[in-house]
Design a protein around this motif. Structure first.
Motif, mmCIF file in Angstrom:
data_model
loop_
_atom_site.group_PDB
_atom_site.id
_atom_site.type_symbol
_atom_site.label_atom_id
_atom_site.label_comp_id
_atom_site.label_asym_id
_atom_site.label_seq_id
_atom_site.Cartn_x
_atom_site.Cartn_y
_atom_site.Cartn_z
ATOM 1 N N ALA A 81 0.856 -1.182 0.000
ATOM 2 C CA ALA A 81 0.000 0.000 0.000
ATOM 3 C C ALA A 81 0.891 1.229 0.000
ATOM 4 C CB ALA A 81 -0.919 0.013 1.218
ATOM 5 N N LEU A 82 0.482 2.223 -0.761
ATOM 6 C CA LEU A 82 1.137 3.534 -0.748
ATOM 7 C C LEU A 82 0.357 4.399 0.226
ATOM 8 C CD1 LEU A 82 1.562 3.989 -4.601
ATOM 9 C CD2 LEU A 82 3.234 3.087 -2.969
ATOM 10 N N GLN A 83 1.051 4.884 1.244
ATOM 11 C CA GLN A 83 0.378 5.635 2.304
ATOM 12 C C GLN A 83 1.060 6.979 2.501
ATOM 13 O OE1 GLN A 83 1.053 2.702 5.364
ATOM 14 N NE2 GLN A 83 -0.894 1.687 4.953
ATOM 15 N N GLY A 84 0.258 8.007 2.708
ATOM 16 C CA GLY A 84 0.816 9.321 2.964
ATOM 17 C C GLY A 84 -0.255 10.392 2.884
ATOM 18 N N THR A 85 0.143 11.596 3.284
ATOM 19 C CA THR A 85 -0.752 12.754 3.259
ATOM 20 C C THR A 85 -0.244 13.728 2.210
ATOM 21 O OG1 THR A 85 -1.112 12.457 5.620
ATOM 22 C CG2 THR A 85 -1.817 14.562 4.667
ATOM 23 N N LEU A 97 -1.611 18.653 -9.267
ATOM 24 C CA LEU A 97 -2.680 18.661 -8.269
ATOM 25 C C LEU A 97 -2.177 19.427 -7.052
ATOM 26 C CD1 LEU A 97 -5.422 17.736 -7.185
ATOM 27 C CD2 LEU A 97 -4.288 15.649 -6.385
ATOM 28 N N PRO A 98 -2.770 20.570 -6.736
ATOM 29 C CA PRO A 98 -2.359 21.308 -5.545
ATOM 30 C C PRO A 98 -2.581 20.454 -4.290
ATOM 31 C CG PRO A 98 -3.759 22.670 -6.951
ATOM 32 C CD PRO A 98 -3.833 21.269 -7.477
ATOM 33 N N PRO A 99 -1.908 20.782 -3.194
ATOM 34 C CA PRO A 99 -2.069 20.003 -1.965
ATOM 35 C C PRO A 99 -3.536 19.913 -1.542
ATOM 36 C CG PRO A 99 -0.300 21.604 -1.728
ATOM 37 C CD PRO A 99 -0.978 21.900 -3.024
ATOM 38 N N THR A 100 -3.948 18.699 -1.190
ATOM 39 C CA THR A 100 -5.320 18.490 -0.726
ATOM 40 C C THR A 100 -5.381 18.325 0.787
ATOM 41 O OG1 THR A 100 -5.152 16.085 -0.928
ATOM 42 C CG2 THR A 100 -5.959 17.311 -2.871
ATOM 43 N N GLY A 101 -4.239 18.003 1.400
ATOM 44 C CA GLY A 101 -4.214 17.737 2.840
ATOM 45 C C GLY A 101 -4.865 16.403 3.197
ATOM 46 N N THR A 102 -5.136 15.600 2.184
ATOM 47 C CA THR A 102 -5.853 14.344 2.368
ATOM 48 C C THR A 102 -4.887 13.166 2.421
ATOM 49 O OG1 THR A 102 -7.642 15.307 1.069
ATOM 50 C CG2 THR A 102 -7.724 12.942 1.414
ATOM 51 N N LYS A 103 -5.251 12.179 3.215
ATOM 52 C CA LYS A 103 -4.449 10.958 3.323
ATOM 53 C C LYS A 103 -4.847 9.972 2.236
ATOM 54 C CE LYS A 103 -3.765 11.095 8.317
ATOM 55 N NZ LYS A 103 -2.340 11.227 8.375
ATOM 56 N N MET A 104 -3.851 9.220 1.795
ATOM 57 C CA MET A 104 -4.143 8.104 0.895
ATOM 58 C C MET A 104 -3.586 6.833 1.520
ATOM 59 S SD MET A 104 -1.551 7.921 -2.278
ATOM 60 C CE MET A 104 0.215 7.887 -2.033
ATOM 61 N N ASP A 105 -4.239 5.737 1.204
ATOM 62 C CA ASP A 105 -3.809 4.395 1.597
ATOM 63 C C ASP A 105 -4.258 3.501 0.453
ATOM 64 O OD1 ASP A 105 -3.126 2.004 2.747
ATOM 65 O OD2 ASP A 105 -4.421 2.215 4.504
ATOM 66 N N ILE A 131 -6.247 6.232 -5.676
ATOM 67 C CA ILE A 131 -5.496 7.373 -5.141
ATOM 68 C C ILE A 131 -6.271 8.664 -5.377
ATOM 69 C CG2 ILE A 131 -3.408 8.787 -5.417
ATOM 70 C CD1 ILE A 131 -1.928 6.121 -6.057
ATOM 71 N N PHE A 132 -6.723 8.889 -6.614
ATOM 72 C CA PHE A 132 -7.475 10.112 -6.906
ATOM 73 C C PHE A 132 -8.790 10.158 -6.140
ATOM 74 C CE2 PHE A 132 -5.306 10.927 -11.252
ATOM 75 C CZ PHE A 132 -4.299 11.628 -10.618
ATOM 76 N N GLY A 133 -9.426 9.012 -5.958
ATOM 77 C CA GLY A 133 -10.654 8.965 -5.162
ATOM 78 C C GLY A 133 -10.397 9.346 -3.718
ATOM 79 N N GLN A 134 -9.326 8.814 -3.140
ATOM 80 C CA GLN A 134 -9.000 9.126 -1.751
ATOM 81 C C GLN A 134 -8.574 10.585 -1.583
ATOM 82 O OE1 GLN A 134 -6.143 6.109 -0.608
ATOM 83 N NE2 GLN A 134 -7.753 4.588 -0.283
ATOM 84 N N LEU A 135 -7.981 11.152 -2.619
ATOM 85 C CA LEU A 135 -7.583 12.566 -2.554
ATOM 86 C C LEU A 135 -8.765 13.494 -2.845
ATOM 87 C CD1 LEU A 135 -4.061 12.472 -4.265
ATOM 88 C CD2 LEU A 135 -4.610 12.433 -1.813
ATOM 89 N N GLY A 136 -9.909 12.908 -3.194
ATOM 90 C CA GLY A 136 -11.133 13.683 -3.373
ATOM 91 C C GLY A 136 -11.282 14.376 -4.704
ATOM 92 N N ILE A 137 -10.572 13.899 -5.732
ATOM 93 C CA ILE A 137 -10.648 14.599 -7.026
ATOM 94 C C ILE A 137 -11.152 13.720 -8.157
ATOM 95 C CG2 ILE A 137 -8.794 16.165 -6.379
ATOM 96 C CD1 ILE A 137 -7.125 14.513 -8.555
ATOM 97 N N LEU A 138 -11.481 12.475 -7.895
ATOM 98 C CA LEU A 138 -11.853 11.549 -8.963
ATOM 99 C C LEU A 138 -13.055 12.046 -9.765
ATOM 100 C CD1 LEU A 138 -11.111 8.934 -10.330
ATOM 101 C CD2 LEU A 138 -12.628 7.733 -8.739
ATOM 102 N N ASP A 139 -14.017 12.659 -9.105
ATOM 103 C CA ASP A 139 -15.214 13.119 -9.795
ATOM 104 C C ASP A 139 -14.973 14.258 -10.771
ATOM 105 O OD1 ASP A 139 -16.700 11.248 -8.450
ATOM 106 O OD2 ASP A 139 -17.363 12.641 -6.894
ATOM 107 N N ASN A 140 -13.881 15.026 -10.557
ATOM 108 C CA ASN A 140 -13.628 16.166 -11.432
ATOM 109 C C ASN A 140 -12.127 16.432 -11.525
ATOM 110 O OD1 ASN A 140 -13.948 18.301 -13.087
ATOM 111 N ND2 ASN A 140 -15.314 19.453 -11.739
ATOM 112 N N ILE A 141 -11.425 15.482 -12.118
ATOM 113 C CA ILE A 141 -9.964 15.573 -12.207
ATOM 114 C C ILE A 141 -9.520 16.820 -12.964
ATOM 115 C CG2 ILE A 141 -7.917 14.496 -13.200
ATOM 116 C CD1 ILE A 141 -9.146 11.791 -12.522
#
Length: 148
Positions: A81-85, A97-105, A131-141
């Motif tokens: 798993a790739l993990q980080g904020t 992609l500007p910083p989202t402050g979101t964690k990915m796992d 990854i894009f889904g967890q960063l919150g951008i999948l719906d509008n990349i």
């Protein structure tokens, strides 16, 4: 074989987490390649360090959690798993992609070919959509990215 392919790979993950770009490049054979299959890009030579730099900038706390390691001769397959904020900009072929402050796992599978104790081929299969889904951008990349 005078080397342990699994230890070569485990060391590669350690070097990447330390963000040691020259050390990372030195782990590869002279003709070694690293392919990021999520974006369809293959790196060679000094470019091998590009992904370490990109991910270190975007995810300074990047960790690779290794789940399973399979060895068949000089081939090593790793489920991880790739993990980080994401606290920094993430450069992609679509833009930054500007910083989202979101964690990915996010799940990933890596396949390494080891020759004479060095990486000849590294194929990385990260789950880009997760990854894009967890960063919150999948719906509008498109709207989330800025120009490169």
């Amino acid at each position: 074989m005078g080397f342990d392919p699994e230890q070569v790979v485990r060391n590669a993950y350690r070097v990447a987490e330390e963000q040691d770009v020259p050390g990372w490049i030195a782990l590869f054979t002279e003709d070694g390649t690293f392919t990021d299959n999520s974006i369809g890009v293959t790196y060679r030579g000094q470019e091998l360090g590009d992904t370490v730099v990109v991910y270190a900038k975007a995810f300074p706390d990047m960790h690779r959690e290794l789940y399973q390691v399979y060895v068949a001769g000089n081939v090593v397959v790793v489920q991880l798993a790739l993990q980080g904020t994401q606290t920094g900009p993430l450069a992609t072929p679509m833009g930054v992609l500007p910083p989202t402050g979101t964690k990915m796992d996010a799940p990933c599978c890596d396949v390494f070919e080891i020759v004479d104790g060095k990486i000849k081929r590294f194929d990385c299969y990260p789950e880009g959509t997760i990854i894009f889904g967890q960063l919150g951008i999948l719906d509008n990349i498109a709207d989330a990215m800025t120009a490169r």
